[in-house]
Scaffold this active site. Structure first.
Site, mmCIF file in Angstrom:
data_model
loop_
_atom_site.group_PDB
_atom_site.id
_atom_site.type_symbol
_atom_site.label_atom_id
_atom_site.label_comp_id
_atom_site.label_asym_id
_atom_site.label_seq_id
_atom_site.Cartn_x
_atom_site.Cartn_y
_atom_site.Cartn_z
ATOM 1 N N SER A 16 0.793 -1.228 0.000
ATOM 2 C CA SER A 16 0.000 0.000 0.000
ATOM 3 C C SER A 16 0.825 1.277 0.000
ATOM 4 O O SER A 16 0.326 2.319 -0.420
ATOM 5 C CB SER A 16 -0.940 0.004 1.211
ATOM 6 O OG SER A 16 -0.209 -0.124 2.407
ATOM 7 N N LYS B 156 -12.129 0.176 -0.796
ATOM 8 C CA LYS B 156 -11.258 0.985 -1.659
ATOM 9 C C LYS B 156 -11.896 1.059 -3.049
ATOM 10 O O LYS B 156 -12.844 1.826 -3.227
ATOM 11 C CB LYS B 156 -9.852 0.397 -1.642
ATOM 12 C CG LYS B 156 -9.286 0.351 -0.204
ATOM 13 C CD LYS B 156 -7.854 -0.090 -0.141
ATOM 14 C CE LYS B 156 -7.409 -0.438 1.263
ATOM 15 N NZ LYS B 156 -7.409 0.683 2.207
ATOM 16 N N HIS C 122 -5.517 -3.651 -2.126
ATOM 17 C CA HIS C 122 -5.317 -2.626 -3.162
ATOM 18 C C HIS C 122 -5.363 -3.198 -4.576
ATOM 19 O O HIS C 122 -5.185 -2.456 -5.536
ATOM 20 C CB HIS C 122 -3.990 -1.900 -2.936
ATOM 21 C CG HIS C 122 -4.077 -0.906 -1.827
ATOM 22 N ND1 HIS C 122 -4.581 0.365 -2.001
ATOM 23 C CD2 HIS C 122 -3.768 -1.014 -0.520
ATOM 24 C CE1 HIS C 122 -4.556 1.011 -0.848
ATOM 25 N NE2 HIS C 122 -4.066 0.198 0.071
HETATM 26 C C1 LIG Z 1 -2.837 -3.713 2.250
HETATM 27 C C2 LIG Z 1 -4.059 -3.380 3.035
HETATM 28 N N1 LIG Z 1 -4.728 -4.376 3.642
HETATM 29 C C3 LIG Z 1 -5.840 -4.134 4.358
HETATM 30 C C4 LIG Z 1 -6.321 -2.856 4.516
HETATM 31 C C5 LIG Z 1 -7.548 -2.626 5.345
HETATM 32 O O1 LIG Z 1 -8.664 -2.462 4.540
HETATM 33 P P1 LIG Z 1 -9.932 -1.647 5.100
HETATM 34 O O2 LIG Z 1 -9.654 -0.211 4.844
HETATM 35 O O3 LIG Z 1 -11.067 -2.210 4.327
HETATM 36 O O4 LIG Z 1 -10.023 -1.959 6.557
HETATM 37 C C6 LIG Z 1 -5.671 -1.797 3.908
HETATM 38 C C7 LIG Z 1 -6.209 -0.415 4.051
HETATM 39 O O5 LIG Z 1 -5.622 0.459 4.595
HETATM 40 C C8 LIG Z 1 -4.505 -2.055 3.157
HETATM 41 O O6 LIG Z 1 -3.834 -1.056 2.586
#
Ligand SMILES: Cc1ncc(COP(=O)(O)O)c(C=O)c1O
Length: 397
Positions: free
Chosen positions: A186, A245, A214
């Site tokens: 991310s 997202k 992502h």
């Molecule tokens: C790689 C990754 N996994 C999981 C998440 C968590 O997702 P959510 O925003 O749906 O809790 C994020 C979000 O920040 C992320 O970037």
């Protein structure tokens, strides 16, 4: 009456905040006063928005809005319970069925967020006797889930497949092993080496898990994610995706075998102990799946914009790291400089969030940009011009 004057036991927090202020990395929350879209208003300023994860612009898509409104009319605004008591509505089950079909897996369980999907899954599937082999840049929710599981955690250098092999070779054959990577990282926007990791997982008998937060809606046919992009269907035991997202709403899910999903229904703590989605959120996500299947041109637009913007930043001389996705970091090193770059861009009408330690390593501070399918060429050219002016003025390029 007591004469003791109570000292604030949280005083140390104020001191830590002061330290952040003196290092120039204290952040005020930016307030969005309009819809979450490509050109919008934050803090009373009209800006090109390069900070959201709204890859496909679905937060404001008419089909999603309509389905959410219809669901509110039909089912009300809340589910009123956790899934395992009275909070499983037919629309939750429909969403899980549609997602499983979409991801080409036997079954899916939906969680309240991607965070709870990762943390709830890792912590329930693994236990004290087991070993987790995890990329050093995996998401915080994987790290927290790993800690909660109480398994032994072996962290490998970012994407270092040889290091994974060495770790696996040195481990005794007894303990259960989970090999886990993000599909798209991310903060850097690069991809996990899925084919190589799947091969190692098969060789050493590991459970293979990929967090595709992502990649959902971005990579693979119709946005099916990195498992589809790398064509490793059937070789990843646990796939996590997010609905927060590219899908434009809120939530996370785990895709895998029927027994994995049934086990999570019984053991994943966020599923057991936290209320399920409002029906309108489930309806929104169902409409998003329809859009991914019926309007794939939206994903192509995201990639056209990504190529244009990335090439523009590189041509200006910025260090954009090793990104392969619509996430493009502009790496400047120093935390205070990253915040200054972000703040000055904002004054010029471009919102690109500065990111510093502890989210990234101390010498890797950056401004992170994410383009979406709904940015116009004018939006992106405007942003590139602002990056050129501000980057030059601050000596970044
Ligand atoms: C790689 C990754 N996994 C999981 C998440 C968590 O997702 P959510 O925003 O749906 O809790 C994020 C979000 O920040 C992320 O970037």
């Amino acid at each position: 009456m007591s004469t003791i004057t109570r000292r604030d036991p949280l005083q140390y927090l104020a001191q830590e905040l002061d330290a952040m202020r003196s290092q120039g990395i204290y952040r005020r929350l930016r307030i969005l006063e309009d819809e979450q879209k490509a050109h919008t208003n934050f803090d009373h300023r009209s800006v090109v928005n390069l900070s959201s994860n709204n890859y496909l612009g679905l937060t404001t898509h008419p089909r999603l809005r309509q389905r959410a409104l219809e669901a509110i009319e039909q089912f009300g605004v809340g589910s009123g319970s956790v899934r395992t008591i009275a909070g499983t509505m037919a629309i939750h089950m429909e969403l899980e069925r549609r997602l499983a079909e979409f991801k080409k897996t036997e079954a899916v369980v939906v969680f309240q967020s991607g965070f709870t999907a990762n943390a709830g899954t890792v912590s329930s599937v693994l236990s004290k006797e087991d070993v987790i082999i995890s990329d050093e840049l995996n998401h915080a929710s994987i790290i927290d889930g790993s800690r909660l599981s109480r398994a032994t955690i072996k962290v490998f250098p970012h994407k270092d497949v040889d290091a994974v092999r060495r770790i696996l070779r040195d481990l005794p054959s007894g303990p259960r092993k989970l090999l886990i990577t993000d599909g798209v990282f991310s903060m850097d926007g690069d991809l996990g080496p899925l084919p190589d990791l799947c091969a190692l997982a098969e060789e050493y008998g590991c459970i293979m898990m990929v967090d595709d937060a992502h990649a959902s809606g971005v990579f693979g046919a119709n946005g099916r994610g990195t498992i589809d992009h790398f064509d490793v269907h059937g070789r990843v035991d646990i796939q996590v995706g997010t609905l927060s997202k590219a899908i434009g709403a809120l939530g996370g899910y785990v895709a895998g075998s029927r027994s994995l999903i049934d086990f999570l229904y019984h053991r994943a703590r966020p599923f057991l102990f936290s209320t399920s989605h409002p029906p309108s959120v489930a309806a929104t996500c169902l409409a998003a799946i329809d859009v991914l299947l019926e309007e794939p041109a939206i994903i192509e637009r995201l990639w056209e914009n990504t190529r244009f913007f990335k090439a523009g930043l590189v041509a200006l001389g910025f260090n954009t790291g090793i990104s392969e996705s619509p996430i493009t970091p502009v790496i400047v090193g120093d935390g205070a400089l990253a915040m200054k770059l972000s703040d000055t861009l904002f004054e010029q009408g471009v919102f690109a969030q500065g990111i510093a330690f502890p989210t990234v390593a101390r010498d890797q501070a950056r401004v992170r940009t994410i383009v979406t399918a709904t940015h116009t060429r004018d939006d992106l050219q405007f942003a590139l011009d602002a990056f050129k002016n501000v980057g030059t003025a601050l000596g970044v390029i």
